[in-house]
Design a protein around this motif. Structure first.
Motif, PDB file in Angstrom:
ATOM      1  N   PRO A  46       0.832  -1.198   0.000  1.00  0.00           N
ATOM      2  CA  PRO A  46       0.000   0.000   0.000  1.00  0.00           C
ATOM      3  C   PRO A  46       0.870   1.251   0.000  1.00  0.00           C
ATOM      4  CG  PRO A  46      -0.040  -1.065   2.138  1.00  0.00           C
ATOM      5  CD  PRO A  46       0.690  -1.991   1.226  1.00  0.00           C
ATOM      6  N   PRO A  47       0.426   2.321  -0.676  1.00  0.00           N
ATOM      7  CA  PRO A  47       1.205   3.562  -0.685  1.00  0.00           C
ATOM      8  C   PRO A  47       1.312   4.140   0.729  1.00  0.00           C
ATOM      9  CG  PRO A  47      -0.932   3.859  -1.768  1.00  0.00           C
ATOM     10  CD  PRO A  47      -0.809   2.417  -1.457  1.00  0.00           C
ATOM     11  N   ALA A  48       2.412   4.845   0.985  1.00  0.00           N
ATOM     12  CA  ALA A  48       2.607   5.452   2.310  1.00  0.00           C
ATOM     13  C   ALA A  48       1.456   6.396   2.607  1.00  0.00           C
ATOM     14  CB  ALA A  48       3.937   6.211   2.336  1.00  0.00           C
ATOM     15  N   GLY A  49       0.923   6.307   3.822  1.00  0.00           N
ATOM     16  CA  GLY A  49      -0.204   7.151   4.186  1.00  0.00           C
ATOM     17  C   GLY A  49      -1.512   6.406   4.201  1.00  0.00           C
ATOM     18  N   MET A  50      -1.479   5.111   3.830  1.00  0.00           N
ATOM     19  CA  MET A  50      -2.709   4.317   3.832  1.00  0.00           C
ATOM     20  C   MET A  50      -2.696   3.366   5.017  1.00  0.00           C
ATOM     21  SD  MET A  50      -4.181   1.655   1.027  1.00  0.00           S
ATOM     22  CE  MET A  50      -4.400   2.838  -0.274  1.00  0.00           C
ATOM     23  N   THR A  51      -3.803   3.318   5.748  1.00  0.00           N
ATOM     24  CA  THR A  51      -3.927   2.386   6.863  1.00  0.00           C
ATOM     25  C   THR A  51      -4.667   1.149   6.361  1.00  0.00           C
ATOM     26  OG1 THR A  51      -4.379   4.398   8.088  1.00  0.00           O
ATOM     27  CG2 THR A  51      -4.483   2.310   9.308  1.00  0.00           C
ATOM     28  N   VAL A  52      -4.001   0.024   6.384  1.00  0.00           N
ATOM     29  CA  VAL A  52      -4.639  -1.204   5.913  1.00  0.00           C
ATOM     30  C   VAL A  52      -5.159  -1.965   7.131  1.00  0.00           C
ATOM     31  CG1 VAL A  52      -4.329  -3.334   4.619  1.00  0.00           C
ATOM     32  CG2 VAL A  52      -3.079  -1.282   3.956  1.00  0.00           C
ATOM     33  N   PRO A  53      -6.474  -2.231   7.189  1.00  0.00           N
ATOM     34  CA  PRO A  53      -7.009  -2.969   8.344  1.00  0.00           C
ATOM     35  C   PRO A  53      -6.425  -4.380   8.396  1.00  0.00           C
ATOM     36  CG  PRO A  53      -8.764  -2.111   6.925  1.00  0.00           C
ATOM     37  CD  PRO A  53      -7.491  -1.941   6.184  1.00  0.00           C
ATOM     38  N   PRO A  54      -6.345  -4.966   9.591  1.00  0.00           N
ATOM     39  CA  PRO A  54      -5.790  -6.316   9.695  1.00  0.00           C
ATOM     40  C   PRO A  54      -6.620  -7.313   8.890  1.00  0.00           C
ATOM     41  CG  PRO A  54      -6.779  -5.621  11.774  1.00  0.00           C
ATOM     42  CD  PRO A  54      -6.749  -4.418  10.889  1.00  0.00           C
ATOM     43  N   GLY A  55      -5.934  -8.247   8.232  1.00  0.00           N
ATOM     44  CA  GLY A  55      -6.623  -9.266   7.438  1.00  0.00           C
ATOM     45  C   GLY A  55      -7.067  -8.782   6.083  1.00  0.00           C
ATOM     46  N   LYS A  56      -6.658  -7.572   5.684  1.00  0.00           N
ATOM     47  CA  LYS A  56      -7.042  -7.042   4.372  1.00  0.00           C
ATOM     48  C   LYS A  56      -5.783  -6.731   3.575  1.00  0.00           C
ATOM     49  CE  LYS A  56     -11.355  -6.898   5.637  1.00  0.00           C
ATOM     50  NZ  LYS A  56     -12.323  -7.823   5.088  1.00  0.00           N
ATOM     51  N   TYR A  57      -5.935  -6.699   2.283  1.00  0.00           N
ATOM     52  CA  TYR A  57      -4.810  -6.425   1.386  1.00  0.00           C
ATOM     53  C   TYR A  57      -5.248  -5.365   0.387  1.00  0.00           C
ATOM     54  CZ  TYR A  57      -3.383 -10.717   3.557  1.00  0.00           C
ATOM     55  OH  TYR A  57      -3.078 -11.665   4.497  1.00  0.00           O
ATOM     56  N   TYR A  58      -4.337  -4.477   0.089  1.00  0.00           N
ATOM     57  CA  TYR A  58      -4.658  -3.410  -0.860  1.00  0.00           C
ATOM     58  C   TYR A  58      -4.476  -3.924  -2.284  1.00  0.00           C
ATOM     59  CZ  TYR A  58      -4.186   0.765  -3.676  1.00  0.00           C
ATOM     60  OH  TYR A  58      -4.320   1.703  -4.668  1.00  0.00           O
ATOM     61  N   ASN A  59      -5.455  -3.607  -3.134  1.00  0.00           N
ATOM     62  CA  ASN A  59      -5.349  -3.975  -4.541  1.00  0.00           C
ATOM     63  C   ASN A  59      -5.994  -2.873  -5.364  1.00  0.00           C
ATOM     64  OD1 ASN A  59      -5.618  -5.233  -7.138  1.00  0.00           O
ATOM     65  ND2 ASN A  59      -5.382  -7.223  -6.117  1.00  0.00           N
ATOM     66  N   PRO A  60      -5.217  -2.222  -6.251  1.00  0.00           N
ATOM     67  CA  PRO A  60      -5.777  -1.079  -6.986  1.00  0.00           C
ATOM     68  C   PRO A  60      -6.892  -1.464  -7.944  1.00  0.00           C
ATOM     69  CG  PRO A  60      -3.569  -1.618  -7.779  1.00  0.00           C
ATOM     70  CD  PRO A  60      -3.793  -2.437  -6.553  1.00  0.00           C
ATOM     71  N   TYR A  61      -7.002  -2.747  -8.313  1.00  0.00           N
ATOM     72  CA  TYR A  61      -8.030  -3.164  -9.275  1.00  0.00           C
ATOM     73  C   TYR A  61      -9.338  -3.529  -8.601  1.00  0.00           C
ATOM     74  CZ  TYR A  61      -4.020  -3.148 -12.284  1.00  0.00           C
ATOM     75  OH  TYR A  61      -2.911  -2.747 -12.976  1.00  0.00           O
ATOM     76  N   MET A  62      -9.308  -3.592  -7.260  1.00  0.00           N
ATOM     77  CA  MET A  62     -10.508  -3.940  -6.504  1.00  0.00           C
ATOM     78  C   MET A  62     -11.360  -2.683  -6.343  1.00  0.00           C
ATOM     79  SD  MET A  62     -11.584  -6.652  -4.785  1.00  0.00           S
ATOM     80  CE  MET A  62     -13.066  -6.881  -3.824  1.00  0.00           C
ATOM     81  N   PRO A  63     -12.647  -2.731  -6.687  1.00  0.00           N
ATOM     82  CA  PRO A  63     -13.466  -1.539  -6.484  1.00  0.00           C
ATOM     83  C   PRO A  63     -13.562  -1.206  -4.993  1.00  0.00           C
ATOM     84  CG  PRO A  63     -14.640  -3.205  -7.766  1.00  0.00           C
ATOM     85  CD  PRO A  63     -13.424  -3.849  -7.223  1.00  0.00           C
ATOM     86  N   GLY A  64     -13.401   0.040  -4.657  1.00  0.00           N
ATOM     87  CA  GLY A  64     -13.476   0.420  -3.255  1.00  0.00           C
ATOM     88  C   GLY A  64     -13.345   1.920  -3.088  1.00  0.00           C
TER      89      GLY A  64
END
Lengths: 281, 439, 184
Positions: A170-188
């Motif tokens: 994840p880019p710096a400045g993003m808080t990723v909740p536990p058990g989740k993964y950042y993916n730019p192709y995922m709608p959100g």
């Protein structure tokens, strides 16, 4: 005008952290070339075979494919179709693939729950007995059924490929909740997880699936290099086939139908001109 | 069905049958000798196309019902089984699902042709009203049918539309519960919707029979809008229009086949490939494309009841159109002023469709945010749909009555044969204005 | 379009075109229309034939050790009853004697069981008359008796009396071991 750019799957939303927000964004899926594109496109059999192996060895640990039966693997257009065995239920290779998988069943004499080797008429077994069990094993998220996933997601196969290859830090400045993964192709909607400038909120969303593929994770029988991109591409093609096993039949039938209709129209045109040739209208 | 019959029984059997059940005479008068204006253009071929589409939908639907299971646990899987395991099931399901879209495409062309050439005007008001009834039945059939695959959009579309009825004061909630057969859209709902989806097409077929009957009493309108005045103005339906309609049908089938064979999912929604889940709503609920304009009118109004009234009002308006149009001239070929408003109306319907497909708060022109008026962002689809919905009603309720009283129509030809025979004195400029529409 | 033709003649049949050529195009168009309907008719008919999942119906395995001599067990196979009968030596003897009788559908008892497994008889349990299920041990030949219309089968499942035209059908099956058969 008919494209509905917002028709994102509910299960995709279920995988996302946080409430469903209106301002969802995601990166455009990568542009990939597929052998089955276009009006004459066909599936690449070797690719489907590799893709089945990826599904079997990686995806099937969490994802069911309830619409799929082992016999489908040997039907016309399928990964293991053999000219010698028009009836896929006789195909020895498909039989052996099915036999390798243990199927839950009930003993017809005692009524006890047993497992037995699979047959061609068996469904692909589901990894979890029911939805609560699937959620409990996956941190509350439900791994979606993959039978028609290639049609159930806007962007189709390109989207699947992009998700599978799109995991990155994840880019710096993003808080990723536990058990989740950042993916730019995922709608959100990342705005509430983003500490950076408000106008530079990263596109994409969180997905509960950890990066499933890794170099060398699957050994391909045909010696293809086992990169993440290769695995992702092959399994995406396999899922495209599984979503519509009759696609090749459809396109072939369609070609004949179009040619026939074109000829029919031309005939009728001349017939029409001939009948009307002396009428002022 | 009207006037004197030209049928002559040729064989002994035909004479025998004709005095008992004159069915051959009926068929002959209806589709063989029926005198039809000779100047009908291709816009008139959509009636035949619609008859064919109704037939295709009924036949393919009866077949699908042989394999479909109307139960919440099996509906989604049974549709997949049709597409995967039933012999040619993929073809028949594809024909039926895309056939609905083609049916609506054809009915819209048919209706706009009607509006342009004034075919709803006396003495064809009943013909037009029967057509509106068919259209209403089609909407109902399409709605019930869309629920059956039991995907996410099926389910939540059904939830949204049935909840509209809850807007009716006092009795609304009771009617909604009655319609559902429960406290939400569930198995009883799916079961009865299947039954109704099977029933309505036969009602459509019945009204189509009346529609054709009502057509054959005054006969066809035509692009000039003037009445048939002599036998020289007409040709027998067969072979002249059977072959012309046949050609148009064949071309239309090419378009239809393109969708069935090469774009089978283009008109559908990806979310409908996910089995219905009452606990999760798709991010964006949209109806099928052919209902988007009405959906946009519904959402244009912030009040639930008013939205429902306006949406049904948009359809109800069509029923009274023959009495809203005050013009003595039928065809817009000779009404240059209202013609512009008509084209604007056609564009308006397309704009409403776009509005229905987008989220209300989406920007119409991306990146331009500066059109604020108080709290309202005029650059949003909700405001665009308000303007477009307003024009929809203004066109019917203001422009149509006023224009008939104020406009000066172009000279109308004496007869159908007059303009086509290129008589310099009577050739109106209106005929030149739209030569591309001439058959 | 021929908009500018003046003095039109609305009847196409009074002009001097070659009638053969004129007719050909109409006939060809008509035939093509019939071909279109015919081409679509086949998918619409074939859809009622057994679908892929039905064709894939599993073969079943059956454990013979549960069937006592002189008894039969009925299993469901492809939606139909299947008789698995453990014949006594007396019943086998009667069946072999029947080989020489005047049979309606001649077949030796030998041909109706697997070699060396004379006591095991596996038959599709639907009467060849109109599909009823014959009752075990009924009729004067000690085989089966169909209650619907009185067909009598012997201990080899051969038709001996009554309206049925054929012997009870022997399905495709194989011995996996001495006590296990695979049917289908």
């Amino acid at each position: 005008m008919l494209r509905k750019a917002f028709a994102f799957a509910a299960l995709g939303l279920a995988l996302m952290a946080g409430p469903a927000l209106s301002a969802t964004t995601e990166a455009e899926p990568r542009d990939v070339h597929w052998s089955f594109e276009g009006p004459l496109g066909k599936f690449d059999k070797a690719q489907l075979q590799r893709g089945y192996k990826v599904y079997r060895e990686v995806c099937s640990a969490c994802h069911a494919m309830n619409q799929m039966y082992f016999r489908n693997l040997g039907q016309k257009g399928g990964p293991f179709y053999d000219e010698k065995y028009k009836n896929p239920n006789d195909n020895p290779y498909v039989k052996s693939l099915a036999k390798d998988i243990q199927i839950k069943d009930i003993d017809q004499d005692t009524g006890d729950a047993i497992t037995r080797p699979g047959g061609t008429a068996d469904r692909f077994p589901a990894p979890f007995p029911n939805e609560p069990a699937a959620r409990a094993s996956n941190g509350g998220a439900l791994p979606p059924d993959l039978s028609v996933i290639a049609k159930a997601r806007e962007g189709g196969t390109a989207y699947l490929y992009s998700i599978l290859t799109g995991f990155h830090a994840p880019p710096a400045g993003m808080t990723v909740p536990p058990g989740k993964y950042y993916n730019p192709y995922m709608p959100g909607d990342m705005s509430s997880f983003w500490k950076g400038p408000k106008d530079k909120v990263p596109v994409g969303g969180f997905i509960a699936m950890p990066p499933p593929l890794a170099p060398g994770k699957v050994t391909f029988d045909d010696g293809s290099p086992s990169t993440v991109a290769q695995q992702a591409k092959d399994v995406s093609a396999f899922l495209a086939w599984a979503a519509e096993p009759k696609m090749e039949e459809r396109k072939q039938f369609g070609l004949g139908a179009m040619i026939y209709l074109l000829g029919f129209s031309i005939l009728l045109w001349f017939s029409y001109k001939r009948i009307w040739r002396n009428v002022a209208h | 069905m009207s006037g004197h019959s030209t049928y002559e029984p040729k064989t002994g059997f035909e004479r025998w049958l004709d005095t008992r059940l004159p069915i051959i005479r009926f068929a002959s008068d209806t589709i063989v000798s029926f005198p039809t204006p000779k100047n009908l253009n291709y816009w008139w071929t959509f009636g035949g196309i619609l008859a064919l589409m109704l037939g295709i939908q009924i036949v393919s639907g009866i077949i699908l019902a042989m394999h479909y299971v109307p139960h919440v646990d099996h509906a989604f899987d049974s549709v997949q089984r049709i597409k995967r395991d039933v012999n040619f099931g993929w073809l028949i399901q594809g024909m039926h699902a895309n056939g609905a879209s083609m049916f609506f495409l054809a009915v819209y062309v048919h209706m706009f042709r009607n509006l342009y050439y004034g075919s709803y005007k006396a003495p064809r008001e009943v013909l037009w009203i029967l057509g509106c009834v068919i259209y209403l039945l089609m909407i109902g059939t399409a709605f019930f049918g869309y629920v059956l695959p039991w995907g996410q959009m099926s389910f939540h579309g059904a939830v949204v539309i049935t909840n509209l009825i809850g807007a009716i004061p006092l009795v609304g909630p009771a009617i909604t519960t009655w319609l559902w057969g429960g406290f939400a859209v569930d198995n009883p709902t799916l079961n009865r919707f299947f039954s109704l989806h099977y029933l309505l097409p036969f009602m459509i077929a019945g009204v189509v029979g009346l529609h054709i009957w009502a057509l054959h009493v005054p006969g066809n309108n035509n692009p000039t809008g003037v009445n048939v005045s002599s036998p020289d103005d007409t040709v027998p339906f067969h072979p002249y229009y059977t072959v012309k309609d046949g050609f148009a049908i064949s071309v239309f089938l090419i378009l239809y086949a393109t969708f069935v064979f090469y774009l089978p999912d283009a008109l559908g929604d990806a979310a409908n490939y996910i089995q219905a889940n009452p606990l999760v709503t798709p991010a964006h609920i949209v109806p099928e494309w052919y209902l988007l304009p009405f959906y946009a009118i519904l959402r244009a109004v912030p009040n639930k009841l008013m939205g429902v009234i306006l949406m049904f009002g948009a359809i109800a308006t069509l029923f009274v159109l023959p009495w809203l149009d005050t013009s003595k001239v039928r065809s817009m070929r000779y009404r240059p002023t209202i013609r512009l408003y008509f084209f604007l109306f056609a564009l308006d319907c397309i704009i409403l469709g776009f509005c229905g497909a987008h989220a209300p708060d989406d920007m119409v022109i991306p990146g331009v945010a500066g059109l604020q008026l108080g709290d309202a962002n005029l650059n949003s689809f909700v405001w665009l749909s308000r303007i477009a919905a307003l024009y929809y009603f203004v066109y019917f309720w203001v422009i149509n009555p006023l224009m008939g009283l104020t406009e000066t129509p172009l000279p109308v030809p004496q007869s159908i044969s007059a303009p086509v025979l290129s008589h310099p004195a009577t050739t109106p400029t209106g005929a030149v204005a739209s030569p591309e529409k001439r058959g | 379009m021929a908009d500018t033709v003046v003095g039109a003649n609305p009847d196409p049949h009074v002009t001097g075109d070659d009638p053969d050529r004129r007719d050909f195009i109409h006939i060809a168009a008509g035939v093509a229309a019939l071909g279109l309907v015919g081409g679509l008719a086949w998918p619409f008919i074939d859809q009622m034939n057994p679908a892929g999942d039905t064709l894939a119906l599993a073969s079943i395995e059956f454990d013979l050790s549960k069937v006592e001599p002189g008894q039969q067990v009925v299993v469901k196979w492809r939606g139909k009853p299947l008789f698995v009968r453990n014949r006594t030596p007396k019943e086998i003897q009667e069946a072999i004697q029947g080989d020489h009788a005047d049979l309606r559908d001649p077949a030796t008892d030998e041909s109706r069981h697997k070699p060396g497994k004379a006591n095991w008889l596996v038959l599709v349990g639907t009467c060849t008359h109109l599909g009823c299920v014959p009752t075990f041990g009924g009729g004067e030949y000690g085989g089966w008796f169909c209650p619907c219309h009185g067909s009598v089968y012997d201990t080899s499942g051969r038709i001996r009396k009554g309206p049925a035209p054929k012997n009870l059908e022997v399905p495709t099956y194989a011995f996996l071991s001495d006590t296990k058969v695979k049917i289908g």
